[in-house]
Design a protein around this motif. Structure first.
Motif, PDB file in Angstrom:
ATOM      1  N   SER A  58      25.381  42.675  26.547  1.00 57.29           N
ATOM      2  CA  SER A  58      25.571  43.042  27.862  1.00 57.29           C
ATOM      3  C   SER A  58      25.775  42.150  28.947  1.00 57.29           C
ATOM      4  N   GLY A  59      26.469  43.036  30.661  1.00 60.45           N
ATOM      5  CA  GLY A  59      27.233  42.256  31.019  1.00 60.45           C
ATOM      6  C   GLY A  59      28.841  41.927  30.554  1.00 60.45           C
ATOM      7  N   GLY A  60      28.781  42.474  30.092  1.00 57.16           N
ATOM      8  CA  GLY A  60      30.709  42.719  29.587  1.00 57.16           C
ATOM      9  C   GLY A  60      30.928  42.174  28.487  1.00 57.16           C
ATOM     10  N   ASN A  61      29.462  41.654  27.979  1.00 56.13           N
ATOM     11  CA  ASN A  61      30.134  40.013  26.682  1.00 56.13           C
ATOM     12  C   ASN A  61      30.121  40.699  25.686  1.00 56.13           C
ATOM     13  N   TRP A  62      30.901  40.188  24.144  1.00 53.14           N
ATOM     14  CA  TRP A  62      31.097  40.826  23.566  1.00 53.14           C
ATOM     15  C   TRP A  62      30.366  40.005  22.231  1.00 53.14           C
ATOM     16  N   SER A  63      29.749  39.157  23.174  1.00 49.52           N
ATOM     17  CA  SER A  63      27.868  38.293  22.257  1.00 49.52           C
ATOM     18  C   SER A  63      26.814  39.003  22.281  1.00 49.52           C
TER      19      SER A  63
END
Length: 282
Positions: A58-63
């Motif tokens: 979420s929030g543009g995170n890839w992890s």
């Protein structure tokens, strides 16, 4: 006709009083300067906690674990600055004609006891006070407020998560007298012999009480609560020599050298609480 009365000189030296060093209770020897001019210790940062993305990033995170952060590692360099020495000579006739009271070995022990140890102690305590992680505003200490102030020190160390075991309360004889007059302080004086030999005179709320002569402490010293983990007090070189009849001297030449310093670790400064006094009146 005047009569010259007899004079008698006894083989006795009126020694000055001197207190042995007790700074080992407040400092550690965790690092070795053997073979090195300085020592560097790392200070490594940590990562913040995140809400795990169970249904996906979420929030543009890839992890799903959150944004990946980089840890930073800086160093604190400790260089020994105090390289001190002394020397004196004792003439062979002076030693013989003072009933051996002016002897090299006893003079060296006296120099160490009355000059070297007080200097090292005063310097170490000064470094600890100057670099304490807790330094509230100076105030006048009285028999009525001394216990409250000591409790404030304990609370500050508790909140900094400093280990409770091993804390030491350092006081001057004058502040110790205030503690004895305080209606709130009940001091536990059942101290083991090994602790008494190290200077502990009692316990207050589980904290060891160490009484130190005022001359070895800063002028505005009130009290200090410290844990030994915070201060490194190395002595890299300590040599004392007595040379018998060296070239140019009939007698003994005494020489001494000590290389020492004291350092408060940046990440452990919160383990020292220093309370200064506004006046010398106690």
């Amino acid at each position: 006709m005047s009569i010259e009365l007899a004079k008698k000189f006894l083989p006795y030296t009126d020694e000055q009083f001197a207190t042995e060093s007790n700074k080992s209770l407040l400092t550690n020897q965790d690092f070795s300067w053997s073979g090195a001019h300085s020592v560097r210790v790392y200070k490594v940062t940590t990562s913040r906690m995140n809400d795990y993305g169970r249904s996906g990033p979420s929030g543009g995170n890839w992890s799903r674990y959150g944004a990946v952060e980089s840890l930073h590692a800086t160093t604190q360099e400790m260089i020994l600055k105090k390289d001190r020495s002394f020397t004196f000579a004792i003439d062979a006739l002076d030693e013989d004609e003072t009933a051996q009271q002016l002897a090299a070995a006893s003079a060296l022990a006296r120099q160490n006891r009355e000059v070297v140890i007080p200097e090292v102690d005063a310097y170490t305590y000064g470094v600890m006070c100057a670099n304490a992680g807790h330094k509230p505003a100076a105030k006048a200490l009285t028999a009525e407020n001394i216990y409250t102030e000591v409790l404030a020190a304990s609370e500050a160390l508790d909140n900094a998560e400093v280990p409770e075991t091993g804390r030491v309360l350092v006081v001057t004889p004058a502040v110790y007298a205030l503690m004895k007059k305080s209606p709130d302080i009940i001091m536990e004086t059942d101290v083991a012999q090994d602790m008494r030999l190290r200077g502990v005179i009692g316990f207050v709320d589980g904290i060891s009480v160490l009484k130190v002569p005022a001359v070895r402490l800063p002028a505005d010293f009130g009290f200090m609560v410290a844990h030994s983990c915070a201060t490194v007090a190395p002595v890299k070189l300590e040599t004392f020599n007595i040379h018998r009849d060296p070239p140019g001297i009939s007698g003994a030449l005494v020489e001494g050298r000590i290389c020492y310093d004291a350092f408060v670790l940046d990440n452990k400064a919160k383990a020292i609480y220093y309370q200064a006094q506004t006046t010398a009146e106690t």
